[in-house]
Design a protein around this motif. Sequence first.
Motif, mmCIF file in Angstrom:
data_model
loop_
_atom_site.group_PDB
_atom_site.id
_atom_site.type_symbol
_atom_site.label_atom_id
_atom_site.label_comp_id
_atom_site.label_asym_id
_atom_site.label_seq_id
_atom_site.Cartn_x
_atom_site.Cartn_y
_atom_site.Cartn_z
ATOM 1 N N THR A 229 -6.170 -14.711 14.235
ATOM 2 C CA THR A 229 -5.416 -13.557 13.936
ATOM 3 C C THR A 229 -5.370 -13.144 12.754
ATOM 4 O O THR A 229 -4.726 -11.816 12.499
ATOM 5 C CB THR A 229 -3.861 -14.100 14.234
ATOM 6 O OG1 THR A 229 -3.454 -15.310 13.389
ATOM 7 C CG2 THR A 229 -3.755 -14.530 16.064
ATOM 8 N N ARG A 230 -5.826 -13.670 11.626
ATOM 9 C CA ARG A 230 -5.918 -13.112 10.431
ATOM 10 C C ARG A 230 -6.841 -11.745 10.069
ATOM 11 O O ARG A 230 -6.392 -11.135 9.217
ATOM 12 C CB ARG A 230 -6.343 -14.093 9.328
ATOM 13 C CG ARG A 230 -5.093 -15.302 9.026
ATOM 14 C CD ARG A 230 -5.632 -16.019 8.002
ATOM 15 N NE ARG A 230 -4.813 -17.022 7.544
ATOM 16 C CZ ARG A 230 -4.286 -17.412 6.524
ATOM 17 N NH1 ARG A 230 -5.052 -17.240 5.533
ATOM 18 N NH2 ARG A 230 -3.292 -18.461 6.436
ATOM 19 N N VAL A 231 -7.584 -11.779 11.026
ATOM 20 C CA VAL A 231 -8.681 -10.660 10.885
ATOM 21 C C VAL A 231 -8.446 -9.593 11.984
ATOM 22 O O VAL A 231 -8.379 -10.025 13.143
ATOM 23 C CB VAL A 231 -10.097 -11.071 10.602
ATOM 24 C CG1 VAL A 231 -11.121 -9.786 10.788
ATOM 25 C CG2 VAL A 231 -10.317 -11.982 9.763
ATOM 26 N N PRO A 232 -8.269 -8.369 11.711
ATOM 27 C CA PRO A 232 -8.060 -7.172 12.640
ATOM 28 C C PRO A 232 -9.351 -7.407 13.211
ATOM 29 O O PRO A 232 -10.470 -7.049 12.713
ATOM 30 C CB PRO A 232 -7.449 -6.127 11.861
ATOM 31 C CG PRO A 232 -7.976 -6.348 10.331
ATOM 32 C CD PRO A 232 -8.195 -7.943 10.258
ATOM 33 N N THR A 233 -9.250 -6.899 14.690
ATOM 34 C CA THR A 233 -10.534 -6.734 15.543
ATOM 35 C C THR A 233 -10.718 -5.490 15.528
ATOM 36 O O THR A 233 -12.068 -5.004 15.831
ATOM 37 C CB THR A 233 -10.259 -7.441 17.022
ATOM 38 O OG1 THR A 233 -8.767 -6.636 17.451
ATOM 39 C CG2 THR A 233 -10.129 -8.866 16.973
ATOM 40 N N ALA A 234 -9.771 -4.479 15.321
ATOM 41 C CA ALA A 234 -10.081 -2.958 15.306
ATOM 42 C C ALA A 234 -10.244 -2.330 13.994
ATOM 43 O O ALA A 234 -9.474 -2.793 13.280
ATOM 44 C CB ALA A 234 -8.913 -2.237 16.178
ATOM 45 N N ALA A 235 -10.828 -1.372 13.984
ATOM 46 C CA ALA A 235 -11.198 -0.765 12.562
ATOM 47 C C ALA A 235 -9.784 -0.003 12.441
ATOM 48 O O ALA A 235 -9.229 0.501 13.402
ATOM 49 C CB ALA A 235 -12.327 0.210 12.826
ATOM 50 N N LEU A 236 -9.363 0.150 11.306
ATOM 51 C CA LEU A 236 -8.149 0.865 10.841
ATOM 52 C C LEU A 236 -8.484 2.313 10.552
ATOM 53 O O LEU A 236 -9.720 2.563 10.424
ATOM 54 C CB LEU A 236 -7.661 0.196 9.437
ATOM 55 C CG LEU A 236 -7.356 -1.422 9.737
ATOM 56 C CD1 LEU A 236 -7.007 -1.707 7.895
ATOM 57 C CD2 LEU A 236 -6.242 -1.766 10.544
ATOM 58 N N LEU A 237 -7.457 3.071 10.728
ATOM 59 C CA LEU A 237 -7.807 4.432 10.474
ATOM 60 C C LEU A 237 -7.457 4.558 8.945
ATOM 61 O O LEU A 237 -6.431 4.165 8.343
ATOM 62 C CB LEU A 237 -6.321 5.166 11.197
ATOM 63 C CG LEU A 237 -6.429 6.859 11.004
ATOM 64 C CD1 LEU A 237 -7.601 7.367 11.553
ATOM 65 C CD2 LEU A 237 -5.085 7.202 11.921
ATOM 66 N N ARG A 238 -8.452 5.452 8.388
ATOM 67 C CA ARG A 238 -8.186 5.628 7.039
ATOM 68 C C ARG A 238 -8.292 7.336 6.983
ATOM 69 O O ARG A 238 -8.739 7.978 7.953
ATOM 70 C CB ARG A 238 -9.495 5.247 6.186
ATOM 71 C CG ARG A 238 -9.865 3.633 6.611
ATOM 72 C CD ARG A 238 -8.704 2.847 5.593
ATOM 73 N NE ARG A 238 -8.964 1.608 5.592
ATOM 74 C CZ ARG A 238 -8.133 0.554 5.078
ATOM 75 N NH1 ARG A 238 -6.905 0.886 4.656
ATOM 76 N NH2 ARG A 238 -8.534 -0.581 5.254
ATOM 77 N N TRP A 239 -8.155 7.720 5.763
ATOM 78 C CA TRP A 239 -7.799 9.127 5.451
ATOM 79 C C TRP A 239 -8.765 9.588 4.091
ATOM 80 O O TRP A 239 -8.295 8.989 3.148
ATOM 81 C CB TRP A 239 -6.707 9.543 5.511
ATOM 82 C CG TRP A 239 -6.488 11.105 5.972
ATOM 83 C CD1 TRP A 239 -6.813 12.046 5.148
ATOM 84 C CD2 TRP A 239 -6.352 11.672 6.922
ATOM 85 N NE1 TRP A 239 -6.667 13.422 5.533
ATOM 86 C CE2 TRP A 239 -6.249 13.191 7.065
ATOM 87 C CE3 TRP A 239 -6.015 11.206 8.413
ATOM 88 C CZ2 TRP A 239 -6.036 14.160 7.934
ATOM 89 C CZ3 TRP A 239 -5.771 12.146 9.445
ATOM 90 C CH2 TRP A 239 -5.687 13.398 9.113
ATOM 91 N N ASP A 240 -9.768 10.097 4.352
ATOM 92 C CA ASP A 240 -10.383 10.836 2.919
ATOM 93 C C ASP A 240 -9.922 12.204 2.656
ATOM 94 O O ASP A 240 -10.072 12.950 3.882
ATOM 95 C CB ASP A 240 -11.681 10.634 2.990
ATOM 96 C CG ASP A 240 -12.563 11.037 1.919
ATOM 97 O OD1 ASP A 240 -12.833 12.309 1.628
ATOM 98 O OD2 ASP A 240 -12.989 10.159 1.107
ATOM 99 N N ASP A 241 -9.422 12.608 1.613
ATOM 100 C CA ASP A 241 -9.091 13.762 1.314
ATOM 101 C C ASP A 241 -9.978 14.914 1.503
ATOM 102 O O ASP A 241 -9.616 16.215 1.838
ATOM 103 C CB ASP A 241 -8.379 13.858 -0.262
ATOM 104 C CG ASP A 241 -7.062 13.095 -0.259
ATOM 105 O OD1 ASP A 241 -6.474 12.766 0.745
ATOM 106 O OD2 ASP A 241 -6.954 12.778 -1.517
#
Length: 191
Positions: free
Chosen positions: A100-112
């Motif tokens: 459970t320590r590692v997220p299985t889904a890629a996170l949403l990021r935002w580049d300006d």
Amino acid sequence: MDPTPPLPPAPGADDYLALEFANTAIALPGGQYVDLLGSPAAVSHWLIARNLAPEDADVQEMCATQLRALREHIRSLFAARVTGAPALPAALDAVNDALTRVPTAALLRWDDKTGPYRAHACPTNEILEHALATISASAADLLTSEEALTACESTPCNRYLIRHGRRHWCSTRCGDRVRAARAYARRTAQS
């Protein structure tokens, strides 16, 4: 550097990383013991060789200790499955915690400049957490599979294997040792 394994991989180790991982602690005849994760350098080498850490990984003793602790928990779960004994709650907790320590889904990021994108987070400590999670997932897959997980039947060997057919040993060397002991016992019984 990583010590050379004294035995070839046990049957099933190519299919289950957790089986290979559990078998990095090896009891040999004559009271000898080999720990393929016995030092931080050996742990680094093992992780890098399995693409669980980057080439420049510099594992410290604290991380090596965490991996060795997970190994003992996984070995405990393997032993429970092989013998039909109840699993130790601490071993289950250790594997589930790693999962459970590692997220299985890629996170949403935002580049300006380019806008939103998806990416996995990977801070430095996540290298270890990723390795722990990957090994734990393999252990969970093996433990919940229909595979015939068993312990090597050659004393003092402490390795696990996936049994195919009648094979009860992790290596030819262990099988030869058992057959030689049986032959010796027959000869002495007839004398």
